[in-house]
Design a protein around this motif. Structure first.
Motif, mmCIF file in Angstrom:
data_model
loop_
_atom_site.group_PDB
_atom_site.id
_atom_site.type_symbol
_atom_site.label_atom_id
_atom_site.label_comp_id
_atom_site.label_asym_id
_atom_site.label_seq_id
_atom_site.Cartn_x
_atom_site.Cartn_y
_atom_site.Cartn_z
ATOM 1 N N SER A 155 0.872 -1.175 0.000
ATOM 2 C CA SER A 155 0.000 0.000 0.000
ATOM 3 C C SER A 155 0.906 1.221 0.000
ATOM 4 C CB SER A 155 -0.903 0.014 1.234
ATOM 5 O OG SER A 155 -1.576 1.255 1.337
ATOM 6 N N LEU A 156 0.750 2.071 -0.992
ATOM 7 C CA LEU A 156 1.629 3.236 -1.089
ATOM 8 C C LEU A 156 1.463 4.170 0.100
ATOM 9 C CD1 LEU A 156 1.420 4.077 -4.902
ATOM 10 C CD2 LEU A 156 3.172 2.800 -3.670
ATOM 11 N N ALA A 157 0.323 4.086 0.783
ATOM 12 C CA ALA A 157 0.129 4.904 1.977
ATOM 13 C C ALA A 157 1.145 4.543 3.057
ATOM 14 C CB ALA A 157 -1.291 4.713 2.512
ATOM 15 N N SER A 158 1.588 3.287 3.081
ATOM 16 C CA SER A 158 2.566 2.857 4.084
ATOM 17 C C SER A 158 3.887 3.595 3.930
ATOM 18 C CB SER A 158 2.800 1.343 3.985
ATOM 19 O OG SER A 158 1.597 0.635 4.190
ATOM 20 N N LEU A 159 4.214 3.972 2.703
ATOM 21 C CA LEU A 159 5.461 4.710 2.469
ATOM 22 C C LEU A 159 5.440 6.067 3.159
ATOM 23 C CD1 LEU A 159 6.008 3.934 -1.323
ATOM 24 C CD2 LEU A 159 7.364 3.083 0.587
ATOM 25 N N ILE A 160 4.246 6.616 3.354
ATOM 26 C CA ILE A 160 4.119 7.906 4.045
ATOM 27 C C ILE A 160 4.626 7.772 5.470
ATOM 28 C CG2 ILE A 160 2.466 9.604 4.913
ATOM 29 C CD1 ILE A 160 0.731 8.908 2.439
ATOM 30 N N SER A 161 4.178 6.725 6.168
ATOM 31 C CA SER A 161 4.627 6.492 7.542
ATOM 32 C C SER A 161 6.127 6.270 7.603
ATOM 33 C CB SER A 161 3.898 5.279 8.133
ATOM 34 O OG SER A 161 2.517 5.508 8.196
ATOM 35 N N PHE A 162 6.638 5.490 6.652
ATOM 36 C CA PHE A 162 8.064 5.197 6.625
ATOM 37 C C PHE A 162 8.893 6.471 6.453
ATOM 38 C CE2 PHE A 162 11.884 4.179 4.046
ATOM 39 C CZ PHE A 162 12.576 3.438 4.995
ATOM 40 N N LYS A 163 8.463 7.342 5.559
ATOM 41 C CA LYS A 163 9.199 8.581 5.297
ATOM 42 C C LYS A 163 9.202 9.493 6.522
ATOM 43 C CE LYS A 163 8.519 8.629 0.280
ATOM 44 N NZ LYS A 163 7.854 9.295 -0.874
ATOM 45 N N PHE A 164 8.047 9.610 7.181
ATOM 46 C CA PHE A 164 7.979 10.457 8.384
ATOM 47 C C PHE A 164 8.862 9.901 9.500
ATOM 48 C CE2 PHE A 164 3.686 12.093 6.894
ATOM 49 C CZ PHE A 164 4.141 13.390 6.716
ATOM 50 N N PHE A 165 8.804 8.594 9.708
ATOM 51 C CA PHE A 165 9.592 7.971 10.772
ATOM 52 C C PHE A 165 11.086 8.065 10.455
ATOM 53 C CE2 PHE A 165 11.738 4.463 12.864
ATOM 54 C CZ PHE A 165 11.259 4.553 14.159
ATOM 55 N N ALA A 166 11.460 7.796 9.201
ATOM 56 C CA ALA A 166 12.868 7.834 8.810
ATOM 57 C C ALA A 166 13.450 9.241 8.929
ATOM 58 C CB ALA A 166 13.028 7.319 7.379
ATOM 59 N N ARG A 167 12.626 10.249 8.688
ATOM 60 C CA ARG A 167 13.091 11.630 8.821
ATOM 61 C C ARG A 167 13.407 11.953 10.282
ATOM 62 N NH1 ARG A 167 8.779 15.584 6.744
ATOM 63 N NH2 ARG A 167 9.100 14.292 4.886
ATOM 64 N N GLU A 168 12.599 11.409 11.203
ATOM 65 C CA GLU A 168 12.791 11.661 12.628
ATOM 66 C C GLU A 168 13.869 10.767 13.233
ATOM 67 O OE1 GLU A 168 11.955 13.954 15.899
ATOM 68 O OE2 GLU A 168 10.997 14.114 13.940
ATOM 69 N N TYR A 169 13.952 9.525 12.747
ATOM 70 C CA TYR A 169 14.935 8.547 13.262
ATOM 71 C C TYR A 169 15.675 7.918 12.086
ATOM 72 C CZ TYR A 169 11.930 8.889 17.409
ATOM 73 O OH TYR A 169 11.195 9.345 18.485
ATOM 74 N N PRO A 170 16.585 8.648 11.467
ATOM 75 C CA PRO A 170 17.258 8.169 10.249
ATOM 76 C C PRO A 170 18.083 6.898 10.448
ATOM 77 C CG PRO A 170 18.297 10.173 11.089
ATOM 78 C CD PRO A 170 17.040 9.995 11.840
#
Length: 401
Positions: free
Chosen positions: A354-369
């Motif tokens: 689900s491409l929506a899952s990539l949204i969560s991944f991007k937000f989390f990765a930005r905060e905890y790279p």
């Protein structure tokens, strides 16, 4: 396109200027492929298929204009809700009621689950995942934050499956299939209900930890009365769109009404629409229409899909994500209920299911790279668990029918 023409003019200029323009074009293309991978794939498929079936008058009959128009209207209306800060206000209100991590987790998961039924799964995640990261940044441990974000993502993906407007694949399949409201409900509601129960068990069995006092400032400087007053036109437009979904009103006058009202109320919202998603739909319609006109390919795909809609929907979603899978497989299927279940459950599993899952991944990765690998492990573990349970239930229910 202007960059490309500019580069052609550069043949008469110095080599350095030409190289610079080429670099700009390559940078643009790399950025496009990175950020809009699904669109690029759909565009390539449309172009390649058009080399076999040359464009003609039949191309005009390929797209499902009803779906594209509704998707445009819903995206711009939800953008209007966001511009008023409605969802952030709701999050702030519920945050005041949460005294610990467990209760906060429950609030955020429930918000994502039920709000996604109306505002779609991607908008729910865009709204509430950053809010979660903001609240837990000061006191939440990485493991806690990661688990909540993953559960929010699952909640948004499985909550959105409960309504025809919850996600693009539902909107499309409900539009083209002719399913009744009852048939649609039977295809999705049992799994959405089971998923909600699983989410609540997971949330409330975790250990309670006090939530530190966190002050999150309101970004909106409007009063509540102003916000509620501004909400009225968007609610009316949403009501009209729902009547189109329910096949009470035709889409053409509703589309015109939405475009006119948005132009008057807040024309900047036109910039908030995901036009690449609309173009992706259009490209897939062209590809599928062309494939249907090749007898050998059409017969092969029908033989592969028909009778296996649940399985093919789940498997195809793992590779190309569930929205393109729904569009692609629908052209060669008769069991739309099975396909609807398959592509919705197929949103679980891999990160791209689900491409929506990539949204969560991007937000989390930005905060905890430094925690990207950990996110993928935890995300995959929980998603596979939900997928196995719900797919097993789906197989049992379909055998009982």
């Amino acid at each position: 396109m202007g960059i490309v023409f500019a580069e052609m003019d550069g043949y008469n200029s110095s080599g350095g200027a030409l190289r610079k323009k080429r670099d700009l074009v390559m940078k643009f293309l790399k950025l496009l492929v990175k950020n809009e991978t699904v669109f690029c794939v759909s565009f390539l498929l449309a172009v390649l298929s058009s080399l076999i079936i040359r464009p003609d008058a039949e191309y005009l009959a390929y797209p499902d204009y009803h779906t594209i128009a509704l998707l445009f209207c819903l995206m711009i209306i939800v953008a209007g809700f966001q511009s008023l800060g409605i969802f952030a206000m709701l999050g702030h209100f519920l945050l005041e009621k949460a005294g610990g991590i467990r209760r906060f987790s429950a609030v955020m998961v429930v918000l994502c689950f039920f709000s996604s039924m109306v505002i779609t799964n991607d908008v729910a995640l865009i709204t509430f995942v950053p809010f979660t990261l903001l609240v837990l940044r000061m006191g939440g441990r990485v493991q806690t934050v990661l688990k909540i974000v993953v559960l929010e993502t699952i909640a948004a993906n499985l909550g959105s499956m409960a309504t025809p407007i919850g996600n693009p694949q539902n909107l499309y399949l409900y539009s083209v299939s002719g399913l009744t409201a009852g048939e649609f409900a039977r295809a999705v509601l049992p799994y959405s209900a089971i998923a909600f129960g699983m989410l609540m068990v997971i949330v409330f069995t975790q250990r309670e930890v006090p939530l530190l006092d966190v002050v999150v400032k309101e970004k909106s400087d409007r009063s509540k009365k102003e916000i509620l007053r501004g909400l009225i036109p968007y609610l009316i437009l949403l009501g009209l769109c729902l009547l189109v979904v329910l096949r009470v009103l035709p889409w053409q006058p509703v589309l015109a009404c939405v475009m006119l009202v948005i132009f008057v109320v807040n024309r900047k919202l036109y910039l908030s629409v995901d036009y690449f998603l609309l173009l992706t739909f259009l490209c897939f319609f062209i590809f599928i229409g062309n494939m249907k006109r090749i007898p050998e390919v059409n017969e092969l795909l029908i033989a592969m899909v028909q009778g296996r809609e649940l399985l093919t929907g789940i498997l195809a979603s793992q590779v190309i994500s569930n929205v393109p899978a729904a569009i692609l497989l629908s052209g060669f299927s008769r069991d739309f209920s099975g396909l609807l279940t398959g592509v919705n459950l197929g949103g679980l599993g891999t990160l791209i299911a689900s491409l929506a899952s990539l949204i969560s991944f991007k937000f989390f990765a930005r905060e905890y790279p430094n925690q990207k690998g950990r996110f993928l492990k935890v995300f995959t573990l929980w998603n596979v668990l939900f997928l196995v349970v719900l797919a097993a239930v789906a197989v049992l229910l379909r055998r009982m029918v």
